[in-house]
Design a protein around this motif. Structure first.
Motif, PDB file in Angstrom:
ATOM      1  N   PRO A 267       0.837  -1.205   0.000  1.00  0.00           N
ATOM      2  CA  PRO A 267       0.000   0.000   0.000  1.00  0.00           C
ATOM      3  C   PRO A 267       0.867   1.249   0.000  1.00  0.00           C
ATOM      4  CG  PRO A 267      -0.785  -1.590   1.614  1.00  0.00           C
ATOM      5  CD  PRO A 267       0.527  -2.103   1.117  1.00  0.00           C
ATOM      6  N   PRO A 268       0.385   2.358  -0.572  1.00  0.00           N
ATOM      7  CA  PRO A 268       1.178   3.592  -0.663  1.00  0.00           C
ATOM      8  C   PRO A 268       1.678   4.101   0.684  1.00  0.00           C
ATOM      9  CG  PRO A 268      -0.782   3.731  -2.034  1.00  0.00           C
ATOM     10  CD  PRO A 268      -0.921   2.483  -1.221  1.00  0.00           C
ATOM     11  N   THR A 269       0.964   3.778   1.776  1.00  0.00           N
ATOM     12  CA  THR A 269       1.371   4.260   3.098  1.00  0.00           C
ATOM     13  C   THR A 269       2.562   3.497   3.653  1.00  0.00           C
ATOM     14  OG1 THR A 269      -0.245   2.765   4.102  1.00  0.00           O
ATOM     15  CG2 THR A 269      -0.947   5.028   3.677  1.00  0.00           C
ATOM     16  N   GLN A 270       2.891   2.336   3.052  1.00  0.00           N
ATOM     17  CA  GLN A 270       4.000   1.524   3.538  1.00  0.00           C
ATOM     18  C   GLN A 270       5.162   1.646   2.562  1.00  0.00           C
ATOM     19  OE1 GLN A 270       2.822  -2.490   4.425  1.00  0.00           O
ATOM     20  NE2 GLN A 270       0.859  -1.862   5.278  1.00  0.00           N
ATOM     21  N   THR A 271       6.166   2.395   2.938  1.00  0.00           N
ATOM     22  CA  THR A 271       7.318   2.604   2.069  1.00  0.00           C
ATOM     23  C   THR A 271       8.554   1.997   2.707  1.00  0.00           C
ATOM     24  OG1 THR A 271       7.761   4.738   3.094  1.00  0.00           O
ATOM     25  CG2 THR A 271       6.364   4.726   1.136  1.00  0.00           C
ATOM     26  N   GLY A 272       9.526   1.673   1.870  1.00  0.00           N
ATOM     27  CA  GLY A 272      10.769   1.104   2.370  1.00  0.00           C
ATOM     28  C   GLY A 272      10.569  -0.307   2.877  1.00  0.00           C
ATOM     29  N   GLY A 273      11.596  -0.819   3.550  1.00  0.00           N
ATOM     30  CA  GLY A 273      11.484  -2.140   4.136  1.00  0.00           C
ATOM     31  C   GLY A 273      11.445  -3.246   3.101  1.00  0.00           C
ATOM     32  N   TYR A 274      10.878  -4.369   3.514  1.00  0.00           N
ATOM     33  CA  TYR A 274      10.854  -5.558   2.688  1.00  0.00           C
ATOM     34  C   TYR A 274       9.428  -6.088   2.617  1.00  0.00           C
ATOM     35  CZ  TYR A 274      15.634  -5.236   4.444  1.00  0.00           C
ATOM     36  OH  TYR A 274      16.866  -4.793   4.805  1.00  0.00           O
ATOM     37  N   SER A 275       9.242  -7.110   1.813  1.00  0.00           N
ATOM     38  CA  SER A 275       7.955  -7.791   1.823  1.00  0.00           C
ATOM     39  C   SER A 275       8.159  -9.271   1.586  1.00  0.00           C
ATOM     40  CB  SER A 275       7.013  -7.221   0.756  1.00  0.00           C
ATOM     41  OG  SER A 275       7.392  -7.658  -0.526  1.00  0.00           O
ATOM     42  N   TYR A 276       7.256 -10.042   2.101  1.00  0.00           N
ATOM     43  CA  TYR A 276       7.251 -11.489   1.921  1.00  0.00           C
ATOM     44  C   TYR A 276       6.014 -11.826   1.109  1.00  0.00           C
ATOM     45  CZ  TYR A 276       6.719 -16.427   3.262  1.00  0.00           C
ATOM     46  OH  TYR A 276       6.563 -17.790   3.261  1.00  0.00           O
ATOM     47  N   SER A 277       6.230 -12.343  -0.081  1.00  0.00           N
ATOM     48  CA  SER A 277       5.128 -12.658  -0.984  1.00  0.00           C
ATOM     49  C   SER A 277       4.885 -14.152  -0.960  1.00  0.00           C
ATOM     50  CB  SER A 277       5.479 -12.207  -2.406  1.00  0.00           C
ATOM     51  OG  SER A 277       4.527 -12.670  -3.325  1.00  0.00           O
ATOM     52  N   CYS A 278       3.693 -14.543  -0.565  1.00  0.00           N
ATOM     53  CA  CYS A 278       3.384 -15.957  -0.395  1.00  0.00           C
ATOM     54  C   CYS A 278       2.135 -16.309  -1.192  1.00  0.00           C
ATOM     55  CB  CYS A 278       3.168 -16.257   1.085  1.00  0.00           C
ATOM     56  SG  CYS A 278       2.894 -17.979   1.458  1.00  0.00           S
ATOM     57  N   ILE A 279       2.246 -17.287  -2.058  1.00  0.00           N
ATOM     58  CA  ILE A 279       1.143 -17.666  -2.939  1.00  0.00           C
ATOM     59  C   ILE A 279       0.583 -19.019  -2.519  1.00  0.00           C
ATOM     60  CG2 ILE A 279       0.463 -18.172  -5.312  1.00  0.00           C
ATOM     61  CD1 ILE A 279       2.791 -16.418  -6.221  1.00  0.00           C
ATOM     62  N   ILE A 280      -0.707 -19.041  -2.255  1.00  0.00           N
ATOM     63  CA  ILE A 280      -1.394 -20.302  -1.990  1.00  0.00           C
ATOM     64  C   ILE A 280      -2.074 -20.734  -3.279  1.00  0.00           C
ATOM     65  CG2 ILE A 280      -3.267 -21.428  -0.744  1.00  0.00           C
ATOM     66  CD1 ILE A 280      -2.744 -19.628   1.577  1.00  0.00           C
ATOM     67  N   ALA A 281      -1.735 -21.909  -3.750  1.00  0.00           N
ATOM     68  CA  ALA A 281      -2.299 -22.430  -4.996  1.00  0.00           C
ATOM     69  C   ALA A 281      -2.863 -23.816  -4.731  1.00  0.00           C
ATOM     70  CB  ALA A 281      -1.224 -22.485  -6.077  1.00  0.00           C
ATOM     71  N   SER A 282      -4.149 -23.998  -4.991  1.00  0.00           N
ATOM     72  CA  SER A 282      -4.817 -25.257  -4.660  1.00  0.00           C
ATOM     73  C   SER A 282      -5.737 -25.699  -5.793  1.00  0.00           C
ATOM     74  CB  SER A 282      -5.635 -25.108  -3.371  1.00  0.00           C
ATOM     75  OG  SER A 282      -4.884 -24.496  -2.342  1.00  0.00           O
ATOM     76  N   THR A 283      -6.022 -26.986  -5.807  1.00  0.00           N
ATOM     77  CA  THR A 283      -6.978 -27.529  -6.773  1.00  0.00           C
ATOM     78  C   THR A 283      -8.331 -27.814  -6.133  1.00  0.00           C
ATOM     79  OG1 THR A 283      -6.146 -29.763  -6.340  1.00  0.00           O
ATOM     80  CG2 THR A 283      -5.169 -28.571  -8.191  1.00  0.00           C
ATOM     81  N   ASP A 284      -8.391 -27.730  -4.796  1.00  0.00           N
ATOM     82  CA  ASP A 284      -9.627 -28.011  -4.066  1.00  0.00           C
ATOM     83  C   ASP A 284     -10.008 -26.795  -3.230  1.00  0.00           C
ATOM     84  OD1 ASP A 284     -11.616 -30.144  -2.884  1.00  0.00           O
ATOM     85  OD2 ASP A 284     -10.695 -29.147  -1.150  1.00  0.00           O
ATOM     86  N   VAL A 285     -11.265 -26.375  -3.291  1.00  0.00           N
ATOM     87  CA  VAL A 285     -11.690 -25.151  -2.623  1.00  0.00           C
ATOM     88  C   VAL A 285     -11.643 -25.283  -1.102  1.00  0.00           C
ATOM     89  CG1 VAL A 285     -14.144 -25.781  -2.708  1.00  0.00           C
ATOM     90  CG2 VAL A 285     -13.470 -23.358  -2.548  1.00  0.00           C
ATOM     91  N   SER A 286     -12.005 -26.447  -0.568  1.00  0.00           N
ATOM     92  CA  SER A 286     -11.977 -26.633   0.888  1.00  0.00           C
ATOM     93  C   SER A 286     -10.553 -26.568   1.415  1.00  0.00           C
ATOM     94  CB  SER A 286     -12.618 -27.977   1.262  1.00  0.00           C
ATOM     95  OG  SER A 286     -13.970 -28.012   0.867  1.00  0.00           O
ATOM     96  N   LEU A 287      -9.647 -27.223   0.705  1.00  0.00           N
ATOM     97  CA  LEU A 287      -8.237 -27.183   1.095  1.00  0.00           C
ATOM     98  C   LEU A 287      -7.705 -25.762   1.004  1.00  0.00           C
ATOM     99  CD1 LEU A 287      -5.581 -28.588   1.838  1.00  0.00           C
ATOM    100  CD2 LEU A 287      -5.239 -29.069  -0.596  1.00  0.00           C
ATOM    101  N   HIS A 288      -8.139 -25.046  -0.018  1.00  0.00           N
ATOM    102  CA  HIS A 288      -7.670 -23.672  -0.205  1.00  0.00           C
ATOM    103  C   HIS A 288      -8.116 -22.781   0.953  1.00  0.00           C
ATOM    104  CE1 HIS A 288      -5.922 -20.579  -2.731  1.00  0.00           C
ATOM    105  NE2 HIS A 288      -6.970 -19.802  -2.480  1.00  0.00           N
TER     106      HIS A 288
END
Length: 507
Positions: A267-288
């Motif tokens: 978000p524009p209010t958060q500048t500098g620092g780092y970020s951790y990008s984590c992707i959840i990818a599933s084939t089943d909606v309940s598991l997701h």
């Protein structure tokens, strides 16, 4: 083998593939490292029989061969050979999908099959599978990336190998042991039968020319949610490792990264620092849903902040901001939505050129709009620094410190680093430096930056994973048990050093 290649060699090659000579070798000589290349000729085989004939003739005339898949090994050497007097073997015309099991996702392809080719083929079959694609673009080879230990969106692809076919230095054809044992192959997903596992010889090896490979594809996810977690300081960044280890048990895939790209997703209010990008990818909606709930709990327990966005929300935003009015008056948000959509399609196995375009934009070089990007041809130079290290917070912070201090020392302003999962307990760290190929000063500074990273990284325990072709020799110690055995194997099966001579040492 420094003698000129006789005309009779090329005459006997007639009728088997395509021979390319000057003045048509410019594509093969240009590279993103900015190193001058000397190439006598290029041979483009169309089948494995062409490769076998080429190798037999190379033995007869004592000609060295340097195989490439498509020649787009960006940042590490492109298509240029280590040995100055070589015939480059361009396998890009070998584009056949030999076999595909639509139930298991086991596929056999040739070296010329690119990331874009594979995606087009799978879509034509309406097959819900994907490979571990990389950011190198649609026009790069699947097999070439695997053979050079490439890392994609789902980590290392080496473990997806099920079988390898290649032409050995004597011209004979090699297949894995299971093919030799069984007249009928009932289980193509089995890697090998009785005997040693030899496929490692062909990974970053110089023992053969690979003509086909069987790999296991991944199931294409139906549901995707991306979490962007803010880490304002190094202490918070270290906590992301704990999240990584716990989340890894959920069989997802994740990225830990820093720099301009990750900041653009905050978000524009958060500048500098780092970020951790984590992707959840599933084939089943309940598991997701269960995975999302667990990850939110992990983030909360770590005391970190972030936000998430799902695939359906991204598509809704795309419809809204696709309107010309929104693109004109809310261009920044529209660009962010485009980036999110690109990330979504990437997570589903659709390659793109976003990472490549960043290099053009950084160097203020116009991005061609009517063709795939050819970095070296367009004047874009850059070098990859790629290492492996154990997945600990201490190592993550040390890697950041290594890249940052080297960048400051060599006045490299674009000091982004990326850290991706290689496997559950090992991370791969990447740093890149871009320069304009027409700028000698920029080139020298970039190479000095890389050399400093390489030398200080080794001192600190960061293991080189992939290196530019011109520095490999400096990492080889023929007195060590490992390299001593490699040399014995090379001398035994390729005594004339026909395949990729001088790759690791000079004969």
């Amino acid at each position: 083998m420094d003698q000129n290649i006789p005309d009779s060699f090329f005459e006997q090659l007639q009728g088997t593939g395509t021979i390319i000579k000057e003045p048509d070798l410019a594509f093969y000589k240009k590279n993103t490292l900015g190193i001058e290349a000397e190439i006598d000729a290029v041979f483009q085989p169309e089948c494995k029989e062409d490769v076998q004939k080429l190798v037999l003739l190379a033995n007869k005339f004592q000609i060295s061969l340097y195989p490439i898949s498509t020649g787009r090994n960006w940042g590490l050497g492109s298509a240029i050979p280590k040995h100055k007097k070589s015939v480059v073997v361009d396998l890009s015309k070998m584009k056949q999908v030999i076999h595909f099991d639509e139930k298991t996702g086991i596929i056999t392809i040739q070296p010329g099959v690119t990331q874009g080719d594979l995606r087009t083929f799978l879509d034509s079959k309406k097959a819900q599978f994907m490979s571990s694609i990389t950011g190198a673009g649609p026009n790069t080879s699947i097999i070439g990336n695997i053979l050079d230990k490439g890392v994609g969106v789902l980590g290392s692809a080496i473990h997806t190998i099920r079988a390898i076919e290649c032409v050995l230095p004597d011209g004979s054809l090699y297949n894995d042991g299971i093919n030799v044992l069984c007249k009928k192959q009932l289980t193509p997903s089995i890697r090998i039968g009785v005997g040693p596992l030899l496929e490692g010889l062909f990974i970053q090896g110089d023992f053969a020319i690979v003509t086909a490979m069987t790999i296991a594809l991944y199931h294409q996810p139906k549901y995707i949610t991306t979490f962007y977690i803010s880490a304002p300081d190094k202490t918070a960044l270290a906590k992301t490792i704990d999240i990584y280890h716990q989340y890894n048990a959920l069989n997802g895939h994740s990225n830990i990264l820093s720099g301009r790209w990750s900041k653009a997703l905050l978000p524009p209010t958060q500048t500098g620092g780092y970020s951790y990008s984590c992707i959840i990818a599933s084939t089943d909606v309940s598991l997701h849903q269960a995975r999302k709930k667990m990850l939110k709990k992990l983030i909360r327990n770590a005391g970190l902040k972030g936000y998430s966005i799902g695939d359906k929300n991204i598509l809704r935003l795309k419809k809204v901001f696709h309107h010309p009015f929104m693109q004109k008056h809310f261009s920044r948000i529209a660009s962010l939505v485009d980036l999110l959509e690109m990330s979504l399609s990437y997570s589903k196995g659709y390659p793109n050129e976003h990472n490549l375009k960043e290099q053009y934009q950084l160097l203020q070089i116009d991005v061609p709009q009517d063709r795939y990007l050819e970095l070296a041809e367009d004047g874009v130079g850059f070098i990859w620094y790629i290492v492996l290290f154990a997945a600990t917070s201490e190592n993550l912070l040390s890697f950041h410190e290594l890249v940052s201090t080297s960048a400051e020392l060599h006045q490299v302003t674009d000091n982004r680093f990326h850290v991706l999962p290689y496997k559950s307990d090992v991370l791969v760290g990447l740093a890149r430096v871009a320069f304009n190929l027409s700028d000698p000063t920029g080139k020298d500074k970039a190479h000095a930056f890389y050399r400093d990273l390489l030398e200080r990284g080794i001192e600190q325990g960061f293991v080189p994973h992939r290196v530019p072709f011109h520095v490999i020799n400096s990492l080889v110690n023929l007195e060590s048990p490992y390299w001593s055995l490699i040399k014995k194997i090379k001398e035994a099966i390729d005594p004339h050093h026909i395949i990729a001579p001088d790759k690791y040492w000079t004969k």
